[in-house]
Design an enzyme around this catalytic site. Structure first.
Site, mmCIF file in Angstrom:
data_model
loop_
_atom_site.group_PDB
_atom_site.id
_atom_site.type_symbol
_atom_site.label_atom_id
_atom_site.label_comp_id
_atom_site.label_asym_id
_atom_site.label_seq_id
_atom_site.Cartn_x
_atom_site.Cartn_y
_atom_site.Cartn_z
ATOM 1 N N GLU A 53 0.612 -1.434 -0.454
ATOM 2 C CA GLU A 53 0.631 -0.155 -0.012
ATOM 3 C C GLU A 53 0.569 1.364 -0.026
ATOM 4 O OE1 GLU A 53 0.239 2.331 2.877
ATOM 5 O OE2 GLU A 53 -0.411 0.640 4.260
ATOM 6 N N LYS A 187 -3.233 -1.995 15.521
ATOM 7 C CA LYS A 187 -2.598 -0.536 15.477
ATOM 8 C C LYS A 187 -3.116 -0.221 16.845
ATOM 9 C CE LYS A 187 -2.261 2.428 11.164
ATOM 10 N NZ LYS A 187 -2.936 1.873 10.104
#
Length: 714
Positions: A53, A187
């Site tokens: 990405e 995360k």
């Protein structure tokens, strides 16, 4: 400058944008997606490719760290044997793979947007540029045909998301796009527990890479939560991916890679900084897509760059692991398609396998009740799962796992079930399985009780009639030189007659495995049954065979063991004028062998088919198994028969052959699959079978002549 870069279109991808005209839509979609020549060449040659990405370049790190990190990640991918394909939107086009100039442009521009699934139509329509998030990168990778995608960490449910409904599009994309995402987990600024729950709701398979199921939290290898599964290495991850793709699921996989222990040492310091940054978010009223970039920038400042170092380190680690997985996946695909001895090319059909199995192949749906009694006409609690069966397929699968390499002749449709079943059977020789256009692959639905007994079965088996005499005759040379041919009762009567005629002409032993009382009669409608060597019916099928031949049979099946054995022996007796052995499967009562005798036991080797008139019947009790251990009853009888066949082909003694069959059946009962994946010559090794407490056979009857006066008739 960017428009001058020569890029190659991916030819076979389906468009994801639609206009009123399908043709216009296809052309428009192709103009919006560009594949870099290096990526296109790798895909064309079936080499491993890893998608990357680009929001980590545009929004994850400051310049020039973002550029150097992007280049290093691509270098790591190349070093580990794969081709990198960084995905981004450049001037209104989705690029799969970037040149150095394009990477430089993306890293240095301050006007790049953050492009998710929802943003793609607008950004492309306005000819804008941006870094693709996990969701947008998944879309592009899937369209290009890239199965593995590496990122830092995926988005998730934000803290407080249960009230704000702030949930990353990454999670829903994982639920609807079949791409494997390799990341460092979720995360740590997010609500990890709720994120894992949401992934479960979306049907996403989550596995930790390594020896434990600890789910990593980006900067820490331990989040306090666990993954449902783990994969120990790249090979196990590749097996997981190829299985998921074979099932035709539309959801993706998340493989969570823990950060290295060295970088994890600063995890607590980073966690403190996260809490401070979260407080500032609330104080400043920051919301939506601005939250994550703000928090990451504040964490970097509060930790004086330590979080950036850890971030870069984990991305490098993910790139290494993801590349290894992509290479293992490519190797697995190529091995199964071309180089595996179990899956020969069609030209290899000129060879002469010593075993041939002709029969049905099904997609099975097994429903097991969770209560003692099933109530018809209403919903019952239970579990439902899919597996791949069919009597012929089960036997061929079992023989393959036991060291034989049978040629399996069958027929499937041209549908998604066919794709799935062929992929599942990639370890077998399925080159003789015909794929019939405009036909449905056979399906079977079984409802079993809590104790494992069949309550109801439904089958869509019409395609088995396509295993015609004309089709099977293509393999006449192989049939005439085989050491053993196995037929199941699903195939047409004309095909059975043809195979029996070939067997009679060339003295080839034939094993007939009936599939139900009606089909059990098929060889007995003519003299074909006289060419059979072995048959393996249950008591109901044995009764049907005798009725077809005009013999007297009892009105009802007995239930007591002694009566069952006497009835079975009586029914077997007239068949042994031509057969070598009848193997009667008795379910929980075990198995009865009745046949030609030598040295006080039933003789199973076919080379002296017409021995003297001495007959013998031996009963072997079943191996003990509790109802709680029984998962699937659909393949036990087939595994028993195939285990005995394998023993015969290996020229084992009779007791060993039967023990091999009994253990194979026992393993089948405890497996969701009709043939247990754990089945091998190691798991039923005759030298180790004594430790399985295999029962000894008991001689119930023997005589010196094959006349009815020597056995107690009904």
């Amino acid at each position: 400058m960017l428009r001058k870069v020569s890029l190659i279109l991916q030819r076979h991808a389906a468009p994801i944008f639609h206009n009123t005209s399908r043709k216009q839509s296809h052309l428009h979609a192709n103009s919006l997606f560009k594949v870099h020549p290096s990526v296109s060449e790798a895909l064309e040659n079936q080499k491993p490719v890893v998608a990357l990405e680009s929001t980590i370049i545009t929004h994850g790190m400051p310049y020039p760290h973002n550029l150097s990190t992007a280049k290093e990640v691509e270098a790591i991918v190349k070093t580990n044997g794969a081709t990198p394909a960084t995905v981004a939107v450049l001037e209104g086009r989705v690029h799969v793979g970037l040149s150095e100039q394009e990477l430089q442009f993306l890293a240095s521009t301050s006007t790049s947007l953050k492009v998710s699934r929802r943003d793609l139509p607008y950004v492309l329509s306005k000819s804008l540029s941006g870094g693709t998030t996990v969701s947008a990168t998944m879309i592009a990778a899937h369209r290009a045909g890239i199965p593995v995608f590496v990122t830092g960490g995926v988005g998730g449910v934000h803290r407080g998301g249960q009230t704000t409904m702030d949930v990353s599009a990454d999670l829903t994309e994982l639920g609807r796009t079949p791409i494997t995402v390799v990341s460092a987990g979720v995360k740590s600024i997010l609500d990890i527990g709720r994120t894992l729950e949401y992934l479960e709701t979306q049907g996403v398979c989550v596995a930790t890479f390594g020896k434990t199921k600890d789910f990593p939290a980006f900067f820490s290898p331990h989040s306090g939560f666990t993954s449902p599964y783990n994969v120990a290495n790249a090979e196990e991850a590749a097996e997981l991916i190829i299985t998921a793709l074979s099932l035709g699921l539309e959801s993706g996989l998340l493989i969570a890679v823990p950060i290295s222990e060295e970088q994890a040492a600063i995890g607590q310091h980073i966690e403190d900084a996260i809490q401070t940054a979260l407080s500032e978010v609330r104080e400043k009223g920051i919301t939506g897509r601005n939250v994550t970039p703000f928090i990451l920038q504040r964490i970097n400042a509060l930790t004086r760059g330590k979080s950036l170092e850890a971030n870069i380190s984990l991305i490098y680690n993910n790139a290494k692991v993801g590349s290894q997985i992509a290479c293992a996946l490519t190797k697995l695909k190529q091995g199964k398609k071309t180089t595996s001895p179990s899956q020969p090319k069609r030209s290899d059909l000129k060879s002469h396998p010593r075993t041939i199995v002709i029969g049905g192949i099904n997609v099975d749906f097994i429903a097991k009740g969770k209560q003692e009694r099933l109530l018809f006409g209403q919903t019952n609690p239970g579990s439902v799962y899919q597996s791949f069966g069919g009597v012929g397929r089960n036997i061929a699968d079992c023989l393959t796992r036991l060291g034989e390499h049978p040629l399996f002749i069958s027929a499937i449709g041209n549908d998604t079930h066919a794709d799935s079943v062929l992929s599942y059977c990639r370890h077998m020789n399925t080159t003789a399985v015909a794929r019939i256009p405009e036909q449905r692959t056979a399906t079977y639905c079984a409802v079993i009780t809590e104790e494992g007994e069949l309550s109801l079965g439904l089958g869509d088996m019409d395609i088995h009639q396509q295993v015609t005499k004309q089709y099977v005759s293509q393999f006449e040379q192989q049939l005439s030189s085989a050491s053993l041919v196995c037929l199941d009762g699903n195939i047409p009567v004309s095909t059975i007659d043809y195979v029996c005629s070939i067997a009679r002409k060339h003295a080839v032993p034939v094993w007939y495995e009936p599939t139900d009382p009606d089909k059990a009669c098929n060889p007995f409608l003519s003299d074909s049954w006289k060419s059979l060597t072995y048959i393996s019916p249950n008591l109901a099928e044995l009764l049907a065979m005798n009725r077809t031949l005009g013999f007297n049979t009892p009105a009802e099946e007995p239930t007591l063991l002694e009566d069952v054995l006497n009835t079975a022996m009586t029914l077997c007796h007239p068949l042994l004028e031509h057969l070598l052995c009848v193997v009667v499967t008795l379910g929980p009562h075990g198995v009865l062998l009745f046949g030609k005798s030598e040295s006080g036991t039933v003789y199973l080797q076919s080379r002296n088919h017409h021995l003297g008139a001495r007959l013998c019947a031996i009963h072997y009790p079943a191996l003990p198994v509790s109802s709680e251990e029984i998962v699937n009853v659909s393949g036990a009888g087939d595994s028993l028969a195939a285990g005995i066949m394998a023993g015969i082909l290996q020229e084992r003694d009779t007791d060993t052959c039967v023990r091999m069959g009994l253990i194979a059946a026992r393993l089948s009962l405890g497996s969701h699959d009709p043939v247990a994946p754990s089945l091998s010559m190691e798991t039923i090794n005759p030298e180790r079978m004594r430790s399985h407490c295999c029962p000894q056979g008991t001689v119930h009857w023997s005589c010196e002549s094959n006349t009815s006066e020597n056995i107690q008739l009904l």
